[in-house]
Design a protein around this motif. Structure first.
Motif, PDB file in Angstrom:
ATOM      1  N   HIS A  93       5.045   5.695 -17.273  1.00  0.00           N
ATOM      2  CA  HIS A  93       5.530   6.860 -16.533  1.00  0.00           C
ATOM      3  C   HIS A  93       6.835   6.559 -15.795  1.00  0.00           C
ATOM      4  O   HIS A  93       7.690   7.431 -15.682  1.00  0.00           O
ATOM      5  CB  HIS A  93       4.465   7.340 -15.543  1.00  0.00           C
ATOM      6  N   HIS A  94       6.944   5.338 -15.278  1.00  0.00           N
ATOM      7  CA  HIS A  94       8.145   4.957 -14.544  1.00  0.00           C
ATOM      8  C   HIS A  94       8.279   3.438 -14.477  1.00  0.00           C
ATOM      9  O   HIS A  94       7.298   2.716 -14.660  1.00  0.00           O
ATOM     10  CB  HIS A  94       8.144   5.528 -13.117  1.00  0.00           C
ATOM     11  N   VAL A  95       9.496   2.999 -14.202  1.00  0.00           N
ATOM     12  CA  VAL A  95       9.797   1.601 -13.903  1.00  0.00           C
ATOM     13  C   VAL A  95      10.689   1.628 -12.670  1.00  0.00           C
ATOM     14  O   VAL A  95      11.795   2.163 -12.708  1.00  0.00           O
ATOM     15  CB  VAL A  95      10.504   0.899 -15.075  1.00  0.00           C
ATOM     16  N   HIS A  96      10.188   1.085 -11.570  1.00  0.00           N
ATOM     17  CA  HIS A  96      10.932   1.020 -10.311  1.00  0.00           C
ATOM     18  C   HIS A  96      11.246  -0.434 -10.006  1.00  0.00           C
ATOM     19  O   HIS A  96      10.377  -1.297 -10.174  1.00  0.00           O
ATOM     20  CB  HIS A  96      10.111   1.584  -9.153  1.00  0.00           C
ATOM     21  N   VAL A  97      12.453  -0.684  -9.528  1.00  0.00           N
ATOM     22  CA  VAL A  97      12.854  -2.039  -9.137  1.00  0.00           C
ATOM     23  C   VAL A  97      13.549  -1.968  -7.785  1.00  0.00           C
ATOM     24  O   VAL A  97      14.434  -1.130  -7.585  1.00  0.00           O
ATOM     25  CB  VAL A  97      13.809  -2.670 -10.168  1.00  0.00           C
ATOM     26  N   LYS A 109       0.869  -1.186   0.000  1.00  0.00           N
ATOM     27  CA  LYS A 109       0.000   0.000   0.000  1.00  0.00           C
ATOM     28  C   LYS A 109       0.902   1.231   0.000  1.00  0.00           C
ATOM     29  O   LYS A 109       1.464   1.601   1.038  1.00  0.00           O
ATOM     30  CB  LYS A 109      -0.914   0.014   1.233  1.00  0.00           C
ATOM     31  N   VAL A 110       1.067   1.829  -1.166  1.00  0.00           N
ATOM     32  CA  VAL A 110       1.917   3.002  -1.311  1.00  0.00           C
ATOM     33  C   VAL A 110       1.071   4.116  -1.904  1.00  0.00           C
ATOM     34  O   VAL A 110       0.492   3.952  -2.978  1.00  0.00           O
ATOM     35  CB  VAL A 110       3.136   2.709  -2.211  1.00  0.00           C
ATOM     36  N   ALA A 111       1.018   5.228  -1.204  1.00  0.00           N
ATOM     37  CA  ALA A 111       0.223   6.363  -1.673  1.00  0.00           C
ATOM     38  C   ALA A 111       0.890   6.991  -2.893  1.00  0.00           C
ATOM     39  O   ALA A 111       2.120   7.108  -2.956  1.00  0.00           O
ATOM     40  CB  ALA A 111       0.086   7.398  -0.557  1.00  0.00           C
ATOM     41  N   GLY A 112       0.078   7.368  -3.845  1.00  0.00           N
ATOM     42  CA  GLY A 112       0.584   8.083  -5.004  1.00  0.00           C
ATOM     43  C   GLY A 112       1.054   9.471  -4.594  1.00  0.00           C
ATOM     44  O   GLY A 112       0.638  10.013  -3.564  1.00  0.00           O
ATOM     45  N   HIS A 113       1.934  10.026  -5.382  1.00  0.00           N
ATOM     46  CA  HIS A 113       2.451  11.362  -5.093  1.00  0.00           C
ATOM     47  C   HIS A 113       3.075  11.921  -6.368  1.00  0.00           C
ATOM     48  O   HIS A 113       3.543  11.158  -7.213  1.00  0.00           O
ATOM     49  CB  HIS A 113       3.503  11.279  -3.971  1.00  0.00           C
ATOM     50  N   SER A 114       3.095  13.216  -6.507  1.00  0.00           N
ATOM     51  CA  SER A 114       3.708  13.835  -7.685  1.00  0.00           C
ATOM     52  C   SER A 114       5.229  13.725  -7.669  1.00  0.00           C
ATOM     53  O   SER A 114       5.873  13.834  -8.701  1.00  0.00           O
ATOM     54  CB  SER A 114       3.298  15.304  -7.794  1.00  0.00           C
ATOM     55  N   ASN A 115       5.823  13.460  -6.497  1.00  0.00           N
ATOM     56  CA  ASN A 115       7.258  13.300  -6.377  1.00  0.00           C
ATOM     57  C   ASN A 115       7.600  11.820  -6.552  1.00  0.00           C
ATOM     58  O   ASN A 115       7.376  11.008  -5.649  1.00  0.00           O
ATOM     59  CB  ASN A 115       7.728  13.813  -5.015  1.00  0.00           C
ATOM     60  N   GLU A 116       8.164  11.483  -7.705  1.00  0.00           N
ATOM     61  CA  GLU A 116       8.445  10.079  -8.008  1.00  0.00           C
ATOM     62  C   GLU A 116       9.474   9.473  -7.054  1.00  0.00           C
ATOM     63  O   GLU A 116       9.374   8.303  -6.687  1.00  0.00           O
ATOM     64  CB  GLU A 116       8.927   9.937  -9.449  1.00  0.00           C
ATOM     65  N   GLN A 117      10.457  10.264  -6.635  1.00  0.00           N
ATOM     66  CA  GLN A 117      11.443   9.761  -5.668  1.00  0.00           C
ATOM     67  C   GLN A 117      10.758   9.328  -4.377  1.00  0.00           C
ATOM     68  O   GLN A 117      11.114   8.311  -3.788  1.00  0.00           O
ATOM     69  CB  GLN A 117      12.488  10.849  -5.352  1.00  0.00           C
ATOM     70  N   ARG A 118       9.783  10.086  -3.950  1.00  0.00           N
ATOM     71  CA  ARG A 118       9.056   9.736  -2.724  1.00  0.00           C
ATOM     72  C   ARG A 118       8.320   8.411  -2.896  1.00  0.00           C
ATOM     73  O   ARG A 118       8.346   7.553  -2.009  1.00  0.00           O
ATOM     74  CB  ARG A 118       8.072  10.849  -2.358  1.00  0.00           C
ATOM     75  N   VAL A 119       7.668   8.240  -4.047  1.00  0.00           N
ATOM     76  CA  VAL A 119       6.957   6.984  -4.319  1.00  0.00           C
ATOM     77  C   VAL A 119       7.947   5.824  -4.335  1.00  0.00           C
ATOM     78  O   VAL A 119       7.687   4.762  -3.755  1.00  0.00           O
ATOM     79  CB  VAL A 119       6.159   7.073  -5.641  1.00  0.00           C
ATOM     80  N   LEU A 120       9.086   6.011  -4.998  1.00  0.00           N
ATOM     81  CA  LEU A 120      10.109   4.968  -5.057  1.00  0.00           C
ATOM     82  C   LEU A 120      10.557   4.554  -3.663  1.00  0.00           C
ATOM     83  O   LEU A 120      10.568   3.357  -3.329  1.00  0.00           O
ATOM     84  CB  LEU A 120      11.315   5.463  -5.868  1.00  0.00           C
TER      85      LEU A 120
END
Length: 160
Positions: free
Chosen positions: A109-113, A64-75
């Motif tokens: 939009h992004h690929v996080h690993v 459960k990860v909240a969306g955010h406009s700051n991609e680093q924060r989401v990562l």
């Protein structure tokens, strides 16, 4: 700084032991849902590339990860959530992989690993988006393309 130094040491250990390492790939977060089929395809690609002895997990971490406009924060929120999940649910393998593909239609939009060791400690945290050369080169438009990007990034990262 201490955590980044520790990540670098764990990453060096994985690079040294990659041929004998075992790895579990958890269902991949694609768009707004978990996707076991995309995870199975990534496992096949990783095994074909001989990056490790890789298997899929039937267990969905359902982070459960909240969306955010700051991609680093989401990562980093995703990385912390996966770390905590692995610490509570240790895999039988040496490493655990979680990926998040920010896919909407054919727009990625992004690929996080995130790669953790069995204890839940971070080994790799990687973010790719349109600002990164590998992302631009592969130009992902589907989950399969995102998998190709992940394999390319892991190959590069493991050969450093």
């Amino acid at each position: 700084k201490d955590e980044l130094d520790a990540i670098a040491k764990r990453a060096a250990t994985l690079r040294k032991n990659i041929k004998s390492a075992t790895c579990t790939v958890y269902p991949i977060h694609v768009g707004s849902q978990s996707d076991k089929q995309t995870a199975a395809q990534l496992v096949a690609m990783l095994n074909e590339a001989a990056l490790s002895k890789t298997q899929t997990s039937e267990t969905d971490p359902a982070l459960k990860v909240a969306g955010h406009s700051n991609e680093q924060r989401v990562l980093w929120d995703t990385a912390r959530a996966f770390r905590d999940f692995i610490r509570e649910n240790q895999p039988a393998t040496d490493y655990a992989v979680y990926a998040d593909y920010g896919l909407s239609g054919t727009k990625v939009h992004h690929v996080h690993v995130i790669v953790c060791d069995r204890a839940g400690d971070w080994v790799l945290i990687d973010m790719q988006n349109s600002h990164h050369p590998d992302f631009e080169r592969i130009a992902p438009k589907s989950a399969a393309d995102c998998n190709r990007l992940v394999v390319a990034r892991l190959k590069d990262w493991l050969s450093e």
